[in-house]
Write an enzyme that holds these catalytic residues in place. Structure first.
Site, PDB file in Angstrom:
ATOM      1  N   ASN A 101     117.333  31.747  26.755  1.00 61.14           N
ATOM      2  CA  ASN A 101     118.599  31.109  26.552  1.00 61.14           C
ATOM      3  C   ASN A 101     119.616  31.968  25.692  1.00 61.14           C
ATOM      4  O   ASN A 101     120.885  31.613  25.930  1.00 61.14           O
ATOM      5  CB  ASN A 101     118.398  29.616  25.698  1.00 61.14           C
ATOM      6  CG  ASN A 101     117.265  29.780  24.735  1.00 61.14           C
ATOM      7  OD1 ASN A 101     116.225  30.219  24.893  1.00 61.14           O
ATOM      8  ND2 ASN A 101     117.868  29.500  23.563  1.00 61.14           N
TER       9      ASN A 101
ATOM     10  N   SER B  83     116.440  20.096  32.232  1.00 60.79           N
ATOM     11  CA  SER B  83     117.314  19.279  31.438  1.00 60.79           C
ATOM     12  C   SER B  83     118.652  19.151  32.160  1.00 60.79           C
ATOM     13  O   SER B  83     119.136  20.337  32.973  1.00 60.79           O
ATOM     14  CB  SER B  83     117.529  19.906  29.979  1.00 60.79           C
ATOM     15  OG  SER B  83     118.427  19.069  29.448  1.00 60.79           O
TER      16      SER B  83
ATOM     17  N   CYS C 150     120.482  24.822  19.312  1.00 62.37           N
ATOM     18  CA  CYS C 150     119.593  24.001  18.382  1.00 62.37           C
ATOM     19  C   CYS C 150     119.423  24.836  16.923  1.00 62.37           C
ATOM     20  O   CYS C 150     118.658  24.179  15.965  1.00 62.37           O
ATOM     21  CB  CYS C 150     118.119  23.913  19.165  1.00 62.37           C
ATOM     22  SG  CYS C 150     118.387  22.931  20.472  1.00 62.37           S
TER      23      CYS C 150
HETATM   24  N1  PLP Z   1     114.742  24.999  26.479  1.00 61.74           N
HETATM   25  C1  PLP Z   1     115.633  25.904  26.593  1.00 61.74           C
HETATM   26  C2  PLP Z   1     115.401  27.320  27.274  1.00 61.74           C
HETATM   27  C3  PLP Z   1     116.916  25.450  26.296  1.00 61.74           C
HETATM   28  O1  PLP Z   1     117.910  26.264  26.404  1.00 61.74           O
HETATM   29  C4  PLP Z   1     117.278  24.066  25.818  1.00 61.74           C
HETATM   30  C5  PLP Z   1     118.494  23.701  25.336  1.00 61.74           C
HETATM   31  O2  PLP Z   1     119.236  24.423  24.773  1.00 61.74           O
HETATM   32  C6  PLP Z   1     116.150  23.192  25.945  1.00 61.74           C
HETATM   33  C7  PLP Z   1     114.790  23.695  26.226  1.00 61.74           C
HETATM   34  C8  PLP Z   1     116.176  21.874  25.136  1.00 61.74           C
HETATM   35  O3  PLP Z   1     116.769  20.839  25.993  1.00 61.74           O
HETATM   36  P1  PLP Z   1     117.250  19.703  25.860  1.00 61.74           P
HETATM   37  O4  PLP Z   1     118.636  19.635  25.264  1.00 61.74           O
HETATM   38  O5  PLP Z   1     117.270  18.730  27.092  1.00 61.74           O
HETATM   39  O6  PLP Z   1     116.202  18.910  24.890  1.00 61.74           O
END
Ligand code: PLP
Length: 383
Positions: free
Chosen positions: A156, A204, A329
């Protein structure tokens, strides 16, 4: 109002995406007309239940899974937690080890840390300067105690795409299960869970122009899975709780639009390359951390020496441009990004790094405007 204050350029599509018109239309219809409880035995309940099953088919089709392998969850964070916790309970104490990469999203990384005091051993493979994991490095960590290899498909923050097919083959040769977080890849590159060979994959909706508050979990038919939210019978008894029918319907609709999203890939990639080239020539000493090959078409991570990302984000925000310094996050943490540190950046460089993520709405003039503001700002600093 001054013109530039009205201008909005959204370059943080890895954080979330704008809900598409077709998704909103679907969700509004469900909210207005089909608000019955999907568990109710009368007509309105049955219709709501059919809407969920139609969405399940749409999600399953988009990732090449079977509907019996596709569960709806509240978000990808929940899907990742569900797999890691279910498997740890299933295998412990006979097997205790999970192998993972150091560049996973916090929903994996922090869950692994949570499991450690419960007796789970977590070992991290190394990654190269572009965040690539090597199957050979993973192989060195495998032993008889290992029950899971957990590696994301696309990162990400820097966009690196891993060779998950190779990692899955290695895992299966050693009787080990695999989990791949496919959240960032979905809608940006084609996804086929069977070709990836994974046992579990997570998704997601809000990263592909769908709503927030709904995710999916792919669990291959014969792979272990236990109820992860206890209560009613929903989602085959795995995830209890009355389903968010409108969100699920919106997710299904977003999945039917995946071919349309993928048709933007070349254009977005060209814009990204234009931005990277122009940043290289305009910003002395800039480092592009994203790889040029095997990278998400929309993602650039760039380190601007001696300019803190906090400062550049604030400046860009003033001019209506949204970018981030890393995972949404981790935005409120002052710590340097774990991902950037893993690829070899110093604390200082990690705090001077911006993540720019383009989307289907990004236009050439958005890139030109962003470059203009960055150049203007850097020029003002040297005066
Ligand atoms: N995994 C990755 C690689 C992400 O970029 C994200 C969100 O930024 C998530 C998991 C978490 O997704 P959610 O917002 O649906 O909890």
């Amino acid at each position: 109002m001054l013109n530039f204050l009205r201008r909005k350029v959204y370059l943080d599509n890895n954080a979330t995406t704008r809900v598409s018109y077709s998704v909103r239309k679907t969700m509004n219809r469900v909210l207005k007309r089909h608000w019955g409880n999907p568990s109710s035995g009368y007509r309105s309940g049955k219709v709501a239940s059919q809407i969920i099953e139609q969405a399940r088919e749409q999600v399953a089709k988009a990732i090449n899974a079977h509907t019996h392998e596709t569960y709806f969850t509240g978000c990808a964070t929940e899907s990742n937690n569900a797999v890691l916790q279910t498997l740890s309970n299933h295998f412990y104490p006979e097997k205790r080890k999970i192998i993972s990469s150091p560049i996973e999203h916090p929903s994996i990384a922090n869950t692994l840390e949570f499991l450690k005091p419960k007796g789970i051993i977590v070992e991290y493979c190394s990654v190269d300067k572009f965040g690539f994991v090597s199957a050979k490095e993973i192989e060195k960590l495998i032993d008889n105690d290992t029950f899971l290899i957990c590696c994301m498909l696309a990162n990400n923050e820097i966009g690196s795409i891993q060779n998950i097919t190779e990692i899955s083959a290695l895992a299966h040769k050693n009787n080990i299960l695999t989990l791949s977080d496919c959240v960032q890849a979905f809608g940006k590159i084609p996804i086929d869970v069977k070709a990836l060979g994974v046992d579990y994959a997570t998704f997601s909706a809000h990263k592909l122009y769908g709503p927030k508050g709904v995710g999916a979990l792919y669990a291959r038919i014969s792979s272990p899975l236990a109820p992860f939210i206890h209560g009613g019978h929903q989602e085959e008894g795995m995830r209890a709780g009355t389903e968010s029918v409108h969100n699920i319907a919106g997710f299904g609709k977003a999945c039917t639009d995946v071919p349309k999203l993928l048709s933007h890939t070349q254009r977005i990639k060209q814009l990204k390359e234009l931005l990277a080239d122009q940043l290289r020539s305009a910003v002395p000493g800039i480092i592009i951390n994203s790889p040029s090959e095997n990278c998400l078409p929309n993602t650039i991570s760039a380190t601007i020496p001696n300019v803190s990302s906090k400062e550049s984000m604030m400046l860009l925000d003033y001019y209506g441009i949204s970018v981030s310094s890393g995972s949404a996050c981790s935005t409120h943490q002052d710590k340097p990004s774990r991902v950037l540190k893993s690829i070899g950046l110093s604390d200082k460089a990690a705090k001077e790094t911006l993540r720019i993520s383009l989307g289907i709405h990004t236009r050439k003039n958005d890139i030109a405007y962003t470059l203009k503001i960055i150049k203007k700002y850097l020029a003002s600093r040297t005066q």
